[in-house]
Design a protein around this motif. Structure first.
Motif, PDB file in Angstrom:
ATOM      1  N   MET A  19       0.786  -1.241   0.291  1.00 39.20           N
ATOM      2  CA  MET A  19      -0.027  -0.144   0.062  1.00 39.20           C
ATOM      3  C   MET A  19       0.631   1.238   0.059  1.00 39.20           C
ATOM      4  O   MET A  19       0.406   2.524  -0.327  1.00 39.20           O
ATOM      5  CB  MET A  19      -0.854   0.078   1.281  1.00 39.20           C
ATOM      6  N   THR A  20       1.883   1.071   0.469  1.00 41.61           N
ATOM      7  CA  THR A  20       3.020   2.433   0.231  1.00 41.61           C
ATOM      8  C   THR A  20       3.975   2.382  -0.610  1.00 41.61           C
ATOM      9  O   THR A  20       4.789   3.038  -0.736  1.00 41.61           O
ATOM     10  CB  THR A  20       3.696   2.483   1.692  1.00 41.61           C
ATOM     11  N   GLY A  21       4.129   1.230  -1.497  1.00 43.01           N
ATOM     12  CA  GLY A  21       5.013   1.282  -2.781  1.00 43.01           C
ATOM     13  C   GLY A  21       6.248   0.860  -2.409  1.00 43.01           C
ATOM     14  O   GLY A  21       7.212   1.292  -3.070  1.00 43.01           O
ATOM     15  N   VAL A  22       6.553  -0.018  -1.208  1.00 44.36           N
ATOM     16  CA  VAL A  22       7.872  -0.372  -1.183  1.00 44.36           C
ATOM     17  C   VAL A  22       8.337  -1.301  -2.412  1.00 44.36           C
ATOM     18  O   VAL A  22       9.681  -1.014  -2.472  1.00 44.36           O
ATOM     19  CB  VAL A  22       7.911  -1.214   0.301  1.00 44.36           C
ATOM     20  N   TRP A  23       7.538  -1.838  -2.998  1.00 41.46           N
ATOM     21  CA  TRP A  23       8.173  -2.839  -4.462  1.00 41.46           C
ATOM     22  C   TRP A  23       7.437  -2.100  -5.375  1.00 41.46           C
ATOM     23  O   TRP A  23       6.190  -1.791  -5.456  1.00 41.46           O
ATOM     24  CB  TRP A  23       7.613  -4.075  -3.898  1.00 41.46           C
ATOM     25  N   PRO A  24       8.103  -2.124  -6.571  1.00 40.29           N
ATOM     26  CA  PRO A  24       7.715  -1.400  -7.829  1.00 40.29           C
ATOM     27  C   PRO A  24       6.577  -2.390  -8.359  1.00 40.29           C
ATOM     28  O   PRO A  24       6.584  -3.569  -8.001  1.00 40.29           O
ATOM     29  CB  PRO A  24       8.830  -1.385  -8.485  1.00 40.29           C
ATOM     30  N   ARG A  28       8.993  -9.046  -8.595  1.00 42.51           N
ATOM     31  CA  ARG A  28       8.937 -10.440  -7.701  1.00 42.51           C
ATOM     32  C   ARG A  28       9.128  -9.976  -6.308  1.00 42.51           C
ATOM     33  O   ARG A  28      10.177  -9.461  -5.852  1.00 42.51           O
ATOM     34  CB  ARG A  28       9.941 -11.212  -8.466  1.00 42.51           C
ATOM     35  N   ILE A  29       8.289 -10.829  -5.415  1.00 46.08           N
ATOM     36  CA  ILE A  29       8.537 -10.715  -4.035  1.00 46.08           C
ATOM     37  C   ILE A  29       9.267 -11.898  -3.542  1.00 46.08           C
ATOM     38  O   ILE A  29       8.880 -12.989  -3.576  1.00 46.08           O
ATOM     39  CB  ILE A  29       6.880 -10.518  -3.263  1.00 46.08           C
ATOM     40  N   GLU A  30      10.316 -11.487  -3.165  1.00 44.33           N
ATOM     41  CA  GLU A  30      11.128 -12.441  -2.371  1.00 44.33           C
ATOM     42  C   GLU A  30      10.568 -13.043  -1.109  1.00 44.33           C
ATOM     43  O   GLU A  30      10.897 -12.403   0.140  1.00 44.33           O
ATOM     44  CB  GLU A  30      12.355 -12.236  -2.222  1.00 44.33           C
ATOM     45  N   LEU A  49       0.894 -13.823   1.587  1.00 46.41           N
ATOM     46  CA  LEU A  49       1.072 -13.429  -0.117  1.00 46.41           C
ATOM     47  C   LEU A  49      -0.243 -14.250  -0.841  1.00 46.41           C
ATOM     48  O   LEU A  49      -0.684 -13.642  -1.755  1.00 46.41           O
ATOM     49  CB  LEU A  49       2.513 -13.961  -0.532  1.00 46.41           C
ATOM     50  N   PHE A  50      -0.584 -15.400  -0.245  1.00 45.31           N
ATOM     51  CA  PHE A  50      -1.672 -16.025  -0.958  1.00 45.31           C
ATOM     52  C   PHE A  50      -3.081 -15.686  -0.603  1.00 45.31           C
ATOM     53  O   PHE A  50      -3.763 -15.156  -1.526  1.00 45.31           O
ATOM     54  CB  PHE A  50      -1.772 -17.543  -0.537  1.00 45.31           C
ATOM     55  N   ARG A  51      -3.069 -14.888   0.465  1.00 50.59           N
ATOM     56  CA  ARG A  51      -4.215 -13.944   0.769  1.00 50.59           C
ATOM     57  C   ARG A  51      -4.382 -12.863  -0.077  1.00 50.59           C
ATOM     58  O   ARG A  51      -5.467 -12.561  -0.584  1.00 50.59           O
ATOM     59  CB  ARG A  51      -4.317 -14.031   2.112  1.00 50.59           C
ATOM     60  N   GLU A  64       6.845 -19.280 -11.122  1.00 49.94           N
ATOM     61  CA  GLU A  64       7.381 -17.843 -11.173  1.00 49.94           C
ATOM     62  C   GLU A  64       7.348 -16.979  -9.836  1.00 49.94           C
ATOM     63  O   GLU A  64       7.972 -15.972  -9.500  1.00 49.94           O
ATOM     64  CB  GLU A  64       6.661 -16.858 -12.260  1.00 49.94           C
ATOM     65  N   GLY A  65       6.531 -17.508  -8.797  1.00 45.84           N
ATOM     66  CA  GLY A  65       6.401 -17.009  -7.649  1.00 45.84           C
ATOM     67  C   GLY A  65       5.386 -15.678  -7.514  1.00 45.84           C
ATOM     68  O   GLY A  65       4.421 -15.635  -8.448  1.00 45.84           O
ATOM     69  N   PHE A  66       5.496 -14.983  -6.611  1.00 46.86           N
ATOM     70  CA  PHE A  66       4.644 -13.801  -6.140  1.00 46.86           C
ATOM     71  C   PHE A  66       5.121 -12.310  -6.822  1.00 46.86           C
ATOM     72  O   PHE A  66       6.351 -12.330  -6.675  1.00 46.86           O
ATOM     73  CB  PHE A  66       4.440 -13.720  -4.522  1.00 46.86           C
ATOM     74  N   HIS A  67       4.293 -11.563  -7.385  1.00 49.41           N
ATOM     75  CA  HIS A  67       4.644 -10.387  -7.970  1.00 49.41           C
ATOM     76  C   HIS A  67       3.682  -9.320  -7.708  1.00 49.41           C
ATOM     77  O   HIS A  67       2.311  -9.730  -7.450  1.00 49.41           O
ATOM     78  CB  HIS A  67       4.344 -10.551  -9.513  1.00 49.41           C
ATOM     79  N   VAL A  68       4.116  -8.215  -7.490  1.00 51.02           N
ATOM     80  CA  VAL A  68       3.403  -6.879  -7.096  1.00 51.02           C
ATOM     81  C   VAL A  68       2.210  -6.827  -8.252  1.00 51.02           C
ATOM     82  O   VAL A  68       2.587  -6.670  -9.234  1.00 51.02           O
ATOM     83  CB  VAL A  68       3.923  -5.643  -6.873  1.00 51.02           C
TER      84      VAL A  68
END
Length: 203
Positions: A19-24, A28-30, A49-51, A64-68
């Motif tokens: 919600m604050t844009g820490v990740w672009p 990909r969220i590690e 992350l699944f939720r 590929e995992g989780f992405h913003v």
């Protein structure tokens, strides 16, 4: 599933980063790195992350995992439209009720989110409250760009806050809410571009 006393704060911490844009957008969220940063095991991070994938704030792609999630112009317009419909339903359901005061010791994005939630809570309708909260979470990062795109948003905020706090006539509050959403819908393309171009780190 992780124990609630571990899962809930982990979920809130990960969601707050989104919600604050820490990740672009699209990053990909590690999960392992997030777990280390939060001082928890990998399980509550993955559960969170699944939720968030179910809430459309994160995209999970097998292999590929989780992405913003990257908010498109169309999604932005659709969210604004639904947010507006729900807020108008809220003021129609409780036209003469005053909303709870919003703390002034917060940045603008949090104040406007709390104000809309306070409007929803006047209705005592749990579904309206939950829906406005969920849509607000997905729109929250875009609110960090309001001033850059729209100019003076503080006076707009104060007009809405005053109208709601003073329980002004329903038509007056309705017009203010319509104006709020129309301004942003008109600039939907710019919002989408700025959201997509954000390189990470709080806006």
């Amino acid at each position: 599933m992780s124990p609630a006393h571990v899962f809930e704060p982990t979920y809130e911490a990960v969601k707050r980063r989104l919600m604050t844009g820490v990740w672009p957008a699209g990053a990909r969220i590690e999960a392992a790195r997030v777990a280390d940063e939060l001082g928890v095991s990998l399980t509550p991070v993955r559960d969170s992350l699944f939720r968030l994938d179910g809430e459309r704030m994160v995209d999970f792609r097998p292999g590929e995992g989780f992405h913003v999630h990257r908010l498109t112009e169309t999604e932005f317009r659709d969210l604004l439209e639904l947010h507006q419909v729900l807020l108008l339903a809220a003021i129609a359901a409780a036209p003469n009720a005053a909303a709870a005061p919003v703390s002034a010791d917060q940045p603008y994005p949090d104040r406007i989110a709390d104000l809309f939630l306070a409007i929803a809570e006047r209705t005592s309708n749990g579904e309206i409250v939950a829906s406005i909260a969920a849509i607000g979470d997905r729109l929250q990062f875009s609110r960090h760009f309001d001033a850059a795109i729209l100019g003076d948003v503080e006076s707009e905020y104060r007009r809405i806050e005053t109208a709601v706090a003073d329980a002004e006539p329903q038509a007056a509050v309705r017009n203010l809410l319509l104006g709020y959403h129309e301004r942003r819908a008109h600039e939907a393309a710019r919002f989408a571009r700025m959201l997509g171009a954000h390189q990470g780190g709080q806006a």
